[in-house]
Structures are given as structure tokens and as C-alpha cells.
Scaffold this motif. Structure first.
Motif, short mmCIF file in Angstrom:
data_model
loop_
_atom_site.label_atom_id
_atom_site.label_comp_id
_atom_site.label_asym_id
_atom_site.label_seq_id
_atom_site.Cartn_x
_atom_site.Cartn_y
_atom_site.Cartn_z
N GLU A 30 11.00 -9.33 38.18
CA GLU A 30 10.59 -9.93 36.73
C GLU A 30 9.83 -8.52 36.15
N SER A 31 9.29 -7.67 36.66
CA SER A 31 8.53 -6.44 36.47
C SER A 31 9.59 -5.36 35.77
N LEU A 32 10.71 -5.72 36.21
CA LEU A 32 11.99 -4.79 35.75
C LEU A 32 12.61 -5.43 34.69
N GLY A 33 12.18 -6.53 34.09
CA GLY A 33 12.60 -7.12 32.79
C GLY A 33 13.64 -8.19 32.95
N TYR A 34 13.74 -8.70 34.38
CA TYR A 34 14.85 -9.75 34.85
C TYR A 34 13.79 -11.21 34.52
N ARG A 35 14.57 -12.04 34.09
CA ARG A 35 13.92 -13.50 34.07
C ARG A 35 14.79 -14.36 35.02
N PRO A 36 14.07 -15.34 35.62
CA PRO A 36 14.71 -16.46 36.23
C PRO A 36 15.50 -17.16 35.28
N LEU A 37 16.56 -17.68 35.79
CA LEU A 37 17.24 -18.80 34.85
C LEU A 37 17.10 -20.10 35.33
N LYS A 38 17.04 -21.28 34.94
CA LYS A 38 16.74 -22.40 35.21
C LYS A 38 17.99 -22.86 35.88
N ALA A 39 17.78 -23.44 37.18
CA ALA A 39 18.89 -24.26 38.00
C ALA A 39 18.89 -25.73 37.53
N GLY A 40 20.07 -26.31 37.71
CA GLY A 40 20.17 -27.83 37.40
C GLY A 40 19.42 -28.43 38.43
N LYS A 41 19.61 -29.76 38.34
CA LYS A 41 18.95 -30.64 39.28
C LYS A 41 19.58 -30.33 40.72
N THR A 42 20.80 -29.94 40.89
CA THR A 42 21.41 -29.70 41.94
C THR A 42 21.67 -28.03 42.25
N GLY A 43 20.63 -27.39 41.75
CA GLY A 43 20.91 -25.94 41.81
C GLY A 43 20.54 -25.51 43.38
N LYS A 48 19.25 -17.33 40.03
CA LYS A 48 19.70 -16.32 39.18
C LYS A 48 18.40 -15.46 38.50
N PHE A 49 18.57 -14.27 38.13
CA PHE A 49 17.76 -13.43 37.51
C PHE A 49 18.39 -12.94 36.42
N TYR A 50 18.20 -12.99 35.22
CA TYR A 50 19.01 -12.09 34.03
C TYR A 50 18.11 -11.21 33.21
N ASN A 51 18.71 -9.77 33.29
CA ASN A 51 18.12 -8.78 32.19
C ASN A 51 18.73 -8.89 31.08
N LYS A 52 18.36 -9.37 30.10
CA LYS A 52 19.01 -9.51 28.72
C LYS A 52 19.23 -7.93 28.10
N GLU A 53 18.24 -6.96 28.24
CA GLU A 53 18.54 -5.86 27.70
C GLU A 53 19.45 -5.06 28.44
N LYS A 54 19.89 -5.25 29.74
CA LYS A 54 21.08 -4.77 30.45
C LYS A 54 22.28 -5.66 30.44
N ASP A 55 22.03 -6.92 30.09
CA ASP A 55 23.25 -7.78 30.24
C ASP A 55 23.69 -7.87 31.85
N ALA A 56 22.43 -8.00 32.64
CA ALA A 56 22.60 -7.80 34.14
C ALA A 56 22.19 -9.06 35.00
N LEU A 57 23.02 -9.66 35.67
CA LEU A 57 22.68 -10.86 36.50
C LEU A 57 22.73 -10.54 37.92
N ILE A 58 21.67 -11.04 38.48
CA ILE A 58 21.73 -11.04 40.09
C ILE A 58 21.58 -12.52 40.48
N CYS A 59 22.26 -12.52 41.69
CA CYS A 59 22.26 -14.01 42.13
C CYS A 59 21.77 -13.87 43.55
N CYS A 60 20.78 -14.65 44.14
CA CYS A 60 20.31 -14.62 45.41
C CYS A 60 20.09 -15.99 46.03
#
Length: 93
Positions: A30-43, A48-60
Motif C-alpha cells: 500500500e505504501s508503494l501505491g498498490y490498493r487491495p481489490l475487493k474479493a467477492g463472497k467466495t474470494g 489481489k493488489f493493484y497499482n493503477k499508476e503502473k497498471d500492475a497486479l499482484i496476486c497472493c
């Protein structure tokens, strides 16, 4: 040195550490600009964390108790951050 810098320094070690907490890693992203994406009910535990500026997605996978991140996930996050220019190289320790 901030707590995020310390977390990143620890995560960059080789071999990857097994003592990185989920909360510390999520706060670092989050300090690097990533925002957690909301998971659905069965997430499940996938997060997932998404950085809009870099259009980068991390899945953990968010670990269950104890909330320590898997070494493979730490290595994947470091590789991702290196690829997207957040860190320059990986320390050999």
C-alpha cells in the motif's frame, strides 16, 4: 529507515525469509501505491493488489494463523517489484 523500508530490506534477502507478516507486506504494498481489490463472497484467501499508476497486479495467498507469508509469495512479490522498478536489485545474504 521506515518500517516499510525494513520490511522490504528483509523481503529482499536470499533465501527469502519465512517470518514476514501478512500485515507488514500488505502495508508495504500500500505504501508503494498498490490498493487491495475487493474479493467477492467466495474470494477465499486469494488477495489481489493493484497499482493503477503502473497498471500492475499482484496476486497472493493471505495466510491463516500464523499470519506469516510463504517464502514463495515473498520471492514472487520481490520479483514483481523488481520488474516494475520499485527495487533495483536483490541483496545476497
Amino acid at each position: 529507515m521506515s518500517k516499510h523500508d525494513k520490511t522490504l530490506e528483509r523481503m529482499r534477502r536470499r533465501p527469502p525469509p519465512s517470518d514476514v507478516s501478512w500485515d507488514a507486506m500488505a502495508a508495504l504494498l500500500e505504501s508503494l501505491g498498490y490498493r487491495p481489490l475487493k474479493a467477492g463472497k467466495t474470494g477465499g484467501s486469494r488477495r489481489k493488489f493493484y497499482n493503477k499508476e503502473k497498471d500492475a497486479l499482484i496476486c497472493c495467498h493471505e495466510p491463516h494463523s500464523p499470519a506469516k507469508v510463504d517464502k514463495g509469495c515473498v520471492a514472487d512479490v520481490v520479483d514483481h517489484l523488481t520488474t516494475y522498478g520499485f527495487i533495483k536489485d536483490v541483496e545476497q545474504k
